[in-house]
Scaffold this motif. Structure first.
Motif, PDB file in Angstrom:
ATOM      1  N   CYS A 128       0.836  -1.214   0.000  1.00 15.77           N
ATOM      2  CA  CYS A 128       0.000   0.000   0.000  1.00 15.77           C
ATOM      3  C   CYS A 128       0.867   1.260   0.000  1.00 15.77           C
ATOM      4  O   CYS A 128       0.579   2.220  -0.722  1.00 15.77           O
ATOM      5  N   TRP A 129       1.914   1.256   0.814  1.00 11.44           N
ATOM      6  CA  TRP A 129       2.790   2.423   0.885  1.00 11.44           C
ATOM      7  C   TRP A 129       3.523   2.652  -0.439  1.00 11.44           C
ATOM      8  O   TRP A 129       3.709   3.793  -0.854  1.00 11.44           O
ATOM      9  N   VAL A 130       3.955   1.584  -1.090  1.00 13.82           N
ATOM     10  CA  VAL A 130       4.656   1.724  -2.378  1.00 13.82           C
ATOM     11  C   VAL A 130       3.762   2.437  -3.381  1.00 13.82           C
ATOM     12  O   VAL A 130       4.175   3.411  -4.029  1.00 13.82           O
ATOM     13  N   PHE A 131       2.537   1.974  -3.504  1.00 12.95           N
ATOM     14  CA  PHE A 131       1.610   2.592  -4.456  1.00 12.95           C
ATOM     15  C   PHE A 131       1.400   4.066  -4.106  1.00 12.95           C
ATOM     16  O   PHE A 131       1.448   4.934  -4.980  1.00 12.95           O
ATOM     17  N   HIS A 132       1.178   4.349  -2.826  1.00 20.31           N
ATOM     18  CA  HIS A 132       0.966   5.735  -2.388  1.00 20.31           C
ATOM     19  C   HIS A 132       2.180   6.613  -2.706  1.00 20.31           C
ATOM     20  O   HIS A 132       2.053   7.729  -3.217  1.00 20.31           O
ATOM     21  N   ASN A 133       3.372   6.121  -2.386  1.00 28.44           N
ATOM     22  CA  ASN A 133       4.578   6.932  -2.555  1.00 28.44           C
ATOM     23  C   ASN A 133       4.883   7.214  -4.020  1.00 28.44           C
ATOM     24  O   ASN A 133       5.351   8.303  -4.358  1.00 28.44           O
ATOM     25  N   ILE A 134       4.624   6.264  -4.882  1.00 32.22           N
ATOM     26  CA  ILE A 134       4.794   6.506  -6.315  1.00 32.22           C
ATOM     27  C   ILE A 134       3.787   7.557  -6.769  1.00 32.22           C
ATOM     28  O   ILE A 134       4.137   8.491  -7.497  1.00 32.22           O
ATOM     29  N   TRP A 135       2.543   7.439  -6.321  1.00 31.17           N
ATOM     30  CA  TRP A 135       1.508   8.415  -6.657  1.00 31.17           C
ATOM     31  C   TRP A 135       1.898   9.815  -6.179  1.00 31.17           C
ATOM     32  O   TRP A 135       1.735  10.801  -6.902  1.00 31.17           O
ATOM     33  N   LEU A 136       2.469   9.908  -4.967  1.00 33.62           N
ATOM     34  CA  LEU A 136       2.857  11.195  -4.384  1.00 33.62           C
ATOM     35  C   LEU A 136       4.065  11.793  -5.098  1.00 33.62           C
ATOM     36  O   LEU A 136       4.220  13.009  -5.134  1.00 33.62           O
TER      37      LEU A 136
END
Length: 187
Positions: A128-136
């Motif tokens: 979940c964090w990986v997806f969020h951080n790429i999005w950010l």
């Protein structure tokens, strides 16, 4: 150096602090390093304008330190409620819900599981964090969480192979958890 690049450099610092975390067989050292990493990345996310992720990461840091001392369910519930209230109240996009959900799941794991189960749950949380951080667009956050995903994945496989050979890589930690549970029972 612009503010944006300073914020990105804080994320890279978090990357440096967290890169060796999943090599620890010791849950205690794992949690101490996770706490330090979470505090630094929390500051990074706040600087990047990602308040739900920043608050989740800062709560992660405090929660992880407290989970070293107690496995009390009420404390776990307090952290889960705080994460939901602070994270959900500031979310403006559905992707911002991912770190909040990941924090809730990892909070449960740190208070209720140990050893390989903790690492497996943390691996799912990391997705979940990986997806969020790429999005950010977080350079350091994407690097570290991507690294966590790979390193923790390899270590999960390694620890499981040890277990299949009859070697318990978490034997020392199980004794510590048992002692904590015994102390709680006598309180």
């Amino acid at each position: 150096m612009t503010y944006y690049w300073f914020a990105q450099s804080v994320g890279v610092l978090a990357f440096v602090v967290g890169i060796t975390m999943f090599f620890n067989r010791s849950d205690r050292r794992f949690k101490q390093q996770l706490s330090a990493y979470s505090a630094i990345i929390g500051v990074h996310f706040l600087m990047m304008g990602a308040a739900p992720a920043g608050m989740s990461a800062l709560l992660n840091s405090l929660r992880t330190l407290i989970s070293l001392r107690t496995r009390n369910q009420w404390i776990m519930v307090i952290f889960i409620v705080l994460t939901l209230v602070l994270g959900l109240s500031r979310a403006h996009h559905w992707v911002e819900l991912l770190p909040v959900g990941a924090t809730v799941v990892s909070t449960w794991a740190l208070f209720r599981t140990s050893g390989l189960a903790t690492r497996c749950i943390m691996w799912c949380s990391t997705c979940c964090w990986v997806f969020h951080n790429i999005w950010l667009g977080s350079i350091g956050g994407s690097l570290i969480e991507g690294s966590f995903l790979v390193m923790n994945g390899f270590n999960i496989i390694r620890f499981r192979r040890l277990q299949l050979r009859g070697i318990d890589p978490f034997e020392v930690e199980k004794k510590i958890v048992q002692k904590m549970d015994e102390n709680k029972a006598t309180e």
